[in-house]
Design a protein around this motif. Structure first.
Motif, PDB file in Angstrom:
ATOM      1  N   ILE A 228       6.791   0.418 -11.545  1.00  0.00           N
ATOM      2  CA  ILE A 228       5.104  -0.079 -11.426  1.00  0.00           C
ATOM      3  C   ILE A 228       5.010  -0.700 -10.234  1.00  0.00           C
ATOM      4  N   ASP A 229       3.836  -0.500  -9.441  1.00  0.00           N
ATOM      5  CA  ASP A 229       3.552  -1.169  -8.137  1.00  0.00           C
ATOM      6  C   ASP A 229       2.083  -1.328  -8.163  1.00  0.00           C
ATOM      7  N   ALA A 230       1.642  -2.496  -7.437  1.00  0.00           N
ATOM      8  CA  ALA A 230       0.214  -2.813  -7.523  1.00  0.00           C
ATOM      9  C   ALA A 230      -0.332  -3.301  -5.987  1.00  0.00           C
TER      10      ALA A 230
ATOM     11  N   GLY B 289     -12.734  -5.642  -2.280  1.00  0.00           N
ATOM     12  CA  GLY B 289     -12.904  -6.441  -3.533  1.00  0.00           C
ATOM     13  C   GLY B 289     -12.438  -5.665  -4.723  1.00  0.00           C
ATOM     14  N   LYS B 290     -11.364  -4.826  -4.715  1.00  0.00           N
ATOM     15  CA  LYS B 290     -10.811  -3.925  -5.402  1.00  0.00           C
ATOM     16  C   LYS B 290      -9.229  -4.128  -5.540  1.00  0.00           C
ATOM     17  N   ALA B 291      -8.674  -3.793  -6.721  1.00  0.00           N
ATOM     18  CA  ALA B 291      -7.242  -3.791  -6.900  1.00  0.00           C
ATOM     19  C   ALA B 291      -6.759  -2.169  -7.386  1.00  0.00           C
ATOM     20  N   GLY B 292      -5.467  -1.971  -7.166  1.00  0.00           N
ATOM     21  CA  GLY B 292      -4.911  -0.712  -7.355  1.00  0.00           C
ATOM     22  C   GLY B 292      -3.527  -0.831  -8.099  1.00  0.00           C
TER      23      GLY B 292
END
Length: 238
Positions: A218-220, A227-230
């Motif tokens: 997993i990676d983020a 203003g977003k995250a992945g």
């Protein structure tokens, strides 16, 4: 058997190969002896210089040994030979005429320096500094680099006496030589290789999971300007 023989039936005779006519003479014998002597002398001198240039010491120390061995230091006997009006006495001991050999070997100050470090010299058997140094280095093979350094500091003390009317003590000469040599050797040591069992973290490589199990990678990432995250996930079996 393949050597062609003359058909005239002449007898063999003695032939001196170092003369065009094949006849021995004192002159041709002398030339042969001198040529052999030159080859031996040239080999000995070349061996001496090779040893000096291989010493792990400061370049200016090797340069001093080279100049002293060629007898080109500005000692009083050299200066007077060039018509310079100077006192011929050694400026350090004030007793004998100064020469390159005298500065480094029979001078009373130099003798005390060599006695302090346990190096014996034989000035009476040496015709010049190079011969004396060659004999000393041969008898003290393990101390060759400190011997060269001591010569440099002895010459430094001589110049301080002449130019600044100041002089070192015998103990200070020995201390300066040892400290300079140690500092130079420490500064020129090759970088040590890290030990095999060092605490450096090992590189982690991906490995597949064991049989009948799954592995989740997993990676983020966060994108502040949007203003977003992945989030990304990969699931693998064996």
């Amino acid at each position: 058997m393949k050597i062609p023989l003359t058909a005239h039936g002449r007898e063999d005779r003695m032939y001196w190969i170092h003369d065009k006519k094949g006849t021995y003479s004192v002159r041709s014998g002398y030339k042969l002896v001198m040529a052999d002597s030159f080859k031996h002398s040239h080999t000995t001198i070349e061996s001496f210089w090779n040893k000096i240039w291989r010493y792990k010491i400061l370049a200016k120390v090797r340069n001093l040994i080279w100049r002293a061995s060629l007898n080109v230091l500005p000692t009083t006997d050299q200066l007077r030979a060039k018509r310079v009006d100077v006192d011929s006495h050694c400026p350090v001991c004030l007793m004998h005429e100064e020469s390159v050999l005298h500065v480094f070997v029979p001078c009373e100050f130099a003798e005390k320096v060599w006695e302090t470090v346990g190096v014996a010299s034989s000035p009476l058997l040496a015709a010049n500094f190079k011969d004396s140094l060659t004999a000393t280095l041969k008898n003290h093979h393990q101390d060759q680099e400190i011997i060269a350094m001591l010569c440099w500091v002895i010459w430094m003390n001589r110049n301080e006496t002449v130019l600044n009317t100041k002089s070192f003590t015998v103990l200070k000469v020995v201390t300066i030589a040892k400290n300079f040599l140690q500092q130079w050797q420490d500064a020129n040591q090759p970088p040590s290789k890290p030990a095999a069992n060092s605490n450096r973290p090992e590189l982690v490589k991906w490995k597949p999971p064991t049989t009948s199990s799954l592995k989740l990678n997993i990676d983020a990432a966060i994108f502040e300007d949007q203003g977003k995250a992945g989030l990304g996930l990969v699931i693998r079996n064996d």
